[in-house]
Write a protein that holds these residues in place. Sequence first.
Motif, short mmCIF file in Angstrom:
data_model
loop_
_atom_site.label_atom_id
_atom_site.label_comp_id
_atom_site.label_asym_id
_atom_site.label_seq_id
_atom_site.Cartn_x
_atom_site.Cartn_y
_atom_site.Cartn_z
N LYS A 1 -10.24 11.68 44.52
CA LYS A 1 -9.96 10.29 44.90
C LYS A 1 -11.26 9.51 45.03
CE LYS A 1 -7.87 7.24 48.32
NZ LYS A 1 -7.61 6.26 47.24
N ARG A 2 -11.29 8.39 44.38
CA ARG A 2 -12.44 7.50 44.46
C ARG A 2 -12.66 7.04 45.90
NH1 ARG A 2 -11.00 2.76 40.98
NH2 ARG A 2 -10.45 1.70 42.91
N ASP A 3 -13.86 7.17 46.39
CA ASP A 3 -14.25 6.84 47.76
C ASP A 3 -13.65 7.79 48.80
OD1 ASP A 3 -15.71 4.72 46.78
OD2 ASP A 3 -14.16 3.23 47.20
N GLY A 4 -12.90 8.77 48.36
CA GLY A 4 -12.35 9.76 49.28
C GLY A 4 -11.11 9.28 50.02
N TRP A 5 -10.47 10.22 50.69
CA TRP A 5 -9.30 9.91 51.49
C TRP A 5 -9.72 9.29 52.82
CZ3 TRP A 5 -9.46 13.82 48.00
CH2 TRP A 5 -8.39 13.93 47.10
N THR A 6 -8.88 8.46 53.40
CA THR A 6 -9.24 7.77 54.64
C THR A 6 -9.04 8.64 55.87
OG1 THR A 6 -7.03 6.80 54.82
CG2 THR A 6 -8.72 5.52 53.65
N SER A 7 -8.27 9.73 55.75
CA SER A 7 -8.03 10.61 56.90
C SER A 7 -7.63 11.99 56.40
CB SER A 7 -6.92 10.05 57.79
OG SER A 7 -5.67 10.09 57.12
N ALA A 8 -7.75 12.98 57.28
CA ALA A 8 -7.31 14.32 56.93
C ALA A 8 -5.81 14.35 56.68
CB ALA A 8 -7.69 15.30 58.05
N THR A 9 -5.06 13.57 57.45
CA THR A 9 -3.61 13.51 57.26
C THR A 9 -3.25 13.00 55.88
OG1 THR A 9 -3.27 13.14 59.64
CG2 THR A 9 -1.47 12.51 58.16
N GLN A 10 -3.96 11.95 55.42
CA GLN A 10 -3.69 11.41 54.10
C GLN A 10 -4.02 12.42 53.01
OE1 GLN A 10 -6.27 8.37 52.04
NE2 GLN A 10 -4.57 7.00 52.60
N LEU A 11 -5.13 13.14 53.18
CA LEU A 11 -5.51 14.17 52.21
C LEU A 11 -4.47 15.28 52.14
CD1 LEU A 11 -7.32 15.85 50.36
CD2 LEU A 11 -8.67 16.48 52.36
N LEU A 12 -4.06 15.80 53.28
CA LEU A 12 -3.09 16.89 53.30
C LEU A 12 -1.73 16.44 52.78
CD1 LEU A 12 -4.03 18.49 56.73
CD2 LEU A 12 -4.58 19.36 54.45
N ALA A 13 -1.36 15.20 53.06
CA ALA A 13 -0.10 14.68 52.53
C ALA A 13 -0.15 14.55 51.01
CB ALA A 13 0.22 13.33 53.17
N SER A 14 -1.30 14.16 50.48
CA SER A 14 -1.47 14.08 49.02
C SER A 14 -1.35 15.46 48.40
CB SER A 14 -2.83 13.46 48.68
OG SER A 14 -2.95 12.16 49.22
N LEU A 15 -2.02 16.45 49.00
CA LEU A 15 -1.92 17.82 48.52
C LEU A 15 -0.48 18.32 48.58
CD1 LEU A 15 -5.10 19.41 50.13
CD2 LEU A 15 -4.53 19.52 47.70
N SER A 16 0.19 18.05 49.68
CA SER A 16 1.56 18.52 49.86
C SER A 16 2.49 17.92 48.82
CB SER A 16 2.05 18.18 51.27
OG SER A 16 1.32 18.88 52.25
N ALA A 17 2.27 16.65 48.48
CA ALA A 17 3.13 15.99 47.49
C ALA A 17 3.04 16.69 46.15
CB ALA A 17 2.74 14.52 47.37
N VAL A 18 1.81 16.97 45.69
CA VAL A 18 1.64 17.60 44.38
C VAL A 18 2.09 19.06 44.43
CG1 VAL A 18 0.03 18.13 42.52
CG2 VAL A 18 -0.27 16.05 43.87
N MET A 19 1.79 19.75 45.52
CA MET A 19 2.21 21.14 45.63
C MET A 19 3.74 21.24 45.66
SD MET A 19 -0.67 22.56 48.30
CE MET A 19 -0.09 24.28 48.30
N GLY A 20 4.40 20.30 46.30
CA GLY A 20 5.86 20.28 46.27
C GLY A 20 6.38 20.06 44.87
N LEU A 21 5.72 19.21 44.12
CA LEU A 21 6.09 18.95 42.74
C LEU A 21 5.97 20.20 41.88
CD1 LEU A 21 6.93 16.43 41.08
CD2 LEU A 21 4.53 16.08 40.57
#
Length: 224
Positions: free
Chosen positions: A190-210
Amino acid sequence: MRYALPIALFVCLVAVIVFSPHLEPRRVRAQARNVMADLRSRHGFREGSKAAWSETRASGWPPFHYGKHRTLDGELIGTLYDLPVRVAGYEVVTTGTRHHYGLAVVVLPRPVEWIEVRGERPFSAARVPEHIPDGQLTLGVPEFDASWAAYADTPDAILVASSRHLADTMTAAPTHFCWRTHENELLLWKRDGWTSATQLLASLSAVMGLLGLAPVTSDRPLTG
């Protein structure tokens, strides 16, 4: 006194020109430090190693396809849904500007076909090359096609057959980011990085669920 105000304004203008390019990188780095600290203190991540990233970075694929003075920092390792996860910050310099990314890699239990999904340009600077791969797909879902792009070797590659599921997952993601599967790795950046650990983990979870690696209906990522 007659010249004091113009001189003061000129000095302020020079200061803005000199220091403004450094303000945003400082803010982004501070944000990244907060994310890493939260991953350590609340989600069980621990110090990682630069060596673990050597093969990922050597691919020459985005975001590792341009720039000089490439640096990796803040390396952490942890688990998500019982799979190993590495996170780090990554910076490159091009046209005199430092560009920062947040990185996250999941080690997959088995090799998968290559697919790449992008939700943003490599960087906001117009001079950064786009590096468009072959095999762009149109899913036929307006909400997805307007904001995201998907690429695969063949039209029947993994996930493409369920294009509605892919589109729904990405349009519901907590933020725009990019991800790619290659052999036994899932890379998110992600450009400029994630704004929080929660946002990062939620992004990972979305793709892993897919990918069938996490419960799709889970309200909260499992960390350990």
